[in-house]
Design an enzyme around this catalytic site. Structure first.
Site, PDB file in Angstrom:
ATOM      1  N   LYS A 130       0.781  -1.566  -0.461  1.00 17.87           N
ATOM      2  CA  LYS A 130       0.163   0.203  -0.101  1.00 17.87           C
ATOM      3  C   LYS A 130       0.736   1.350  -0.528  1.00 17.87           C
ATOM      4  CE  LYS A 130      -3.783  -2.172   2.453  1.00 17.87           C
ATOM      5  NZ  LYS A 130      -4.543  -2.491   3.595  1.00 17.87           N
ATOM      6  N   TYR A 144     -12.595  -2.499  -3.630  1.00 18.00           N
ATOM      7  CA  TYR A 144     -13.112  -2.008  -2.102  1.00 18.00           C
ATOM      8  C   TYR A 144     -14.678  -2.045  -1.973  1.00 18.00           C
ATOM      9  CZ  TYR A 144      -7.884  -1.928   0.369  1.00 18.00           C
ATOM     10  OH  TYR A 144      -6.799  -2.950   0.473  1.00 18.00           O
ATOM     11  N   GLU A 174      -9.177 -10.135  -7.755  1.00 18.02           N
ATOM     12  CA  GLU A 174      -8.513  -9.122  -7.490  1.00 18.02           C
ATOM     13  C   GLU A 174      -7.320  -9.928  -9.059  1.00 18.02           C
ATOM     14  OE1 GLU A 174      -9.417  -8.475  -3.086  1.00 18.02           O
ATOM     15  OE2 GLU A 174      -7.878  -9.093  -3.527  1.00 18.02           O
ATOM     16  N   HIS A 185      -1.839  -5.498   1.408  1.00 21.20           N
ATOM     17  CA  HIS A 185      -3.009  -6.100   1.308  1.00 21.20           C
ATOM     18  C   HIS A 185      -3.178  -7.481   1.016  1.00 21.20           C
ATOM     19  CE1 HIS A 185      -7.343  -6.720   0.329  1.00 21.20           C
ATOM     20  NE2 HIS A 185      -6.683  -7.569  -1.129  1.00 21.20           N
ATOM     21  N   ASN A 200      -1.753  -0.351   6.613  1.00 23.15           N
ATOM     22  CA  ASN A 200      -1.422  -1.604   7.280  1.00 23.15           C
ATOM     23  C   ASN A 200      -0.501  -1.543   6.397  1.00 23.15           C
ATOM     24  OD1 ASN A 200      -3.138  -2.499   5.839  1.00 23.15           O
ATOM     25  ND2 ASN A 200      -4.797  -3.459   7.293  1.00 23.15           N
TER      26      ASN A 200
HETATM   27  P1  CMP Z   1      -7.143  -5.419   3.881  1.00 22.27           P
HETATM   28  O1  CMP Z   1      -6.957  -6.163   4.217  1.00 22.27           O
HETATM   29  O2  CMP Z   1      -6.081  -3.812   2.303  1.00 22.27           O
HETATM   30  O3  CMP Z   1      -8.589  -5.064   3.116  1.00 22.27           O
HETATM   31  C1  CMP Z   1      -9.688  -3.852   4.013  1.00 22.27           C
HETATM   32  C2  CMP Z   1      -9.086  -2.753   4.832  1.00 22.27           C
HETATM   33  O4  CMP Z   1     -10.152  -1.953   5.936  1.00 22.27           O
HETATM   34  C3  CMP Z   1      -8.221  -3.169   5.530  1.00 22.27           C
HETATM   35  O5  CMP Z   1      -6.969  -4.122   5.251  1.00 22.27           O
HETATM   36  C4  CMP Z   1      -7.375  -2.013   6.583  1.00 22.27           C
HETATM   37  O6  CMP Z   1      -6.591  -1.847   5.983  1.00 22.27           O
HETATM   38  C5  CMP Z   1      -8.804  -0.896   6.184  1.00 22.27           C
HETATM   39  N1  CMP Z   1      -9.431  -0.620   7.650  1.00 22.27           N
HETATM   40  C6  CMP Z   1      -9.349   0.162   7.883  1.00 22.27           C
HETATM   41  N2  CMP Z   1     -10.019  -0.165   9.117  1.00 22.27           N
HETATM   42  C7  CMP Z   1     -10.434  -1.375   9.232  1.00 22.27           C
HETATM   43  C8  CMP Z   1     -11.674  -1.978  10.619  1.00 22.27           C
HETATM   44  N3  CMP Z   1     -11.818  -1.914  11.719  1.00 22.27           N
HETATM   45  N4  CMP Z   1     -12.017  -3.074   9.687  1.00 22.27           N
HETATM   46  C9  CMP Z   1     -11.073  -4.108   8.892  1.00 22.27           C
HETATM   47  N5  CMP Z   1     -10.249  -3.267   8.198  1.00 22.27           N
HETATM   48  C10 CMP Z   1     -10.111  -1.789   8.322  1.00 22.27           C
END
Ligand code: CMP
Length: 143
Positions: free
Chosen positions: A11, A51, A128, A117, A114
């Site tokens: 990311k 998303y 995806e 992904h 984070n």
């Molecule tokens: P990702 O695996 O990329 O999929 C959706 C993303 O939403 C997740 O990682 C997080 O970076 C983001 N996100 C932010 N807040 C939340 C939350 N409360 N629960 C899950 N995903 C979250």
């Protein structure tokens, strides 16, 4: 165990931290092979589509803003149980819950940013991967 392919994204925070090589090294040490890769700047429409499953969640808008805040690195990873293995290497979505030694435990601070992904299932992985890569851009490893 089956040979699978999964979609991985480094990311914008991971790209900005200049840890693409470090993240790739962790994939490779876990037995995952990069079979396609590209860096790109997502458009707002692309981030919203990618998303889309989270459209109704409170974090959707900030997630889209974050995902278009800088370039991402997208790759297809291949290997035995690649979907689950990649998720192990990444660690839990919220870095506070991620096991030590995982990418998110080591490099992420918040659930919003984070670092990586990864696809969460076979069907998701197929969709995806197709979102980022035409079949002709995926290189079967011949050696
Ligand atoms: P990702 O695996 O990329 O999929 C959706 C993303 O939403 C997740 O990682 C997080 O970076 C983001 N996100 C932010 N807040 C939340 C939350 N409360 N629960 C899950 N995903 C979250």
């Amino acid at each position: 165990m089956a040979i699978e392919r999964t979609l991985s994204i480094i990311k914008p925070d991971g790209v900005a931290k200049n840890i693409i090589g470090e993240v790739y090294s962790r994939f490779e040490k876990a037995g995952l092979r990069v079979v396609a890769a590209r860096m790109l700047q997502l458009t707002r429409a692309q981030a919203e589509t990618f998303y889309g499953v989270h459209r109704e969640r409170p974090f959707f808008r900030p997630l889209v803003e974050f995902m278009i805040s800088g370039p991402v690195m997208a790759q297809v990873l291949e290997g035995e149980d690649a979907i689950a293995r990649n998720r192990e290497v990444m660690g839990a979505t919220n870095p506070k819950d991620a096991k030590p030694g995982t990418i998110r435990a080591d490099f992420a601070k918040t659930v919003d940013e984070n670092v990586v992904h990864g696809s969460d299932g076979v069907e998701t992985a197929r969709n995806e991967i197709a979102f980022f890569f035409p079949q002709t851009d995926i290189c079967a490893r011949s050696r």
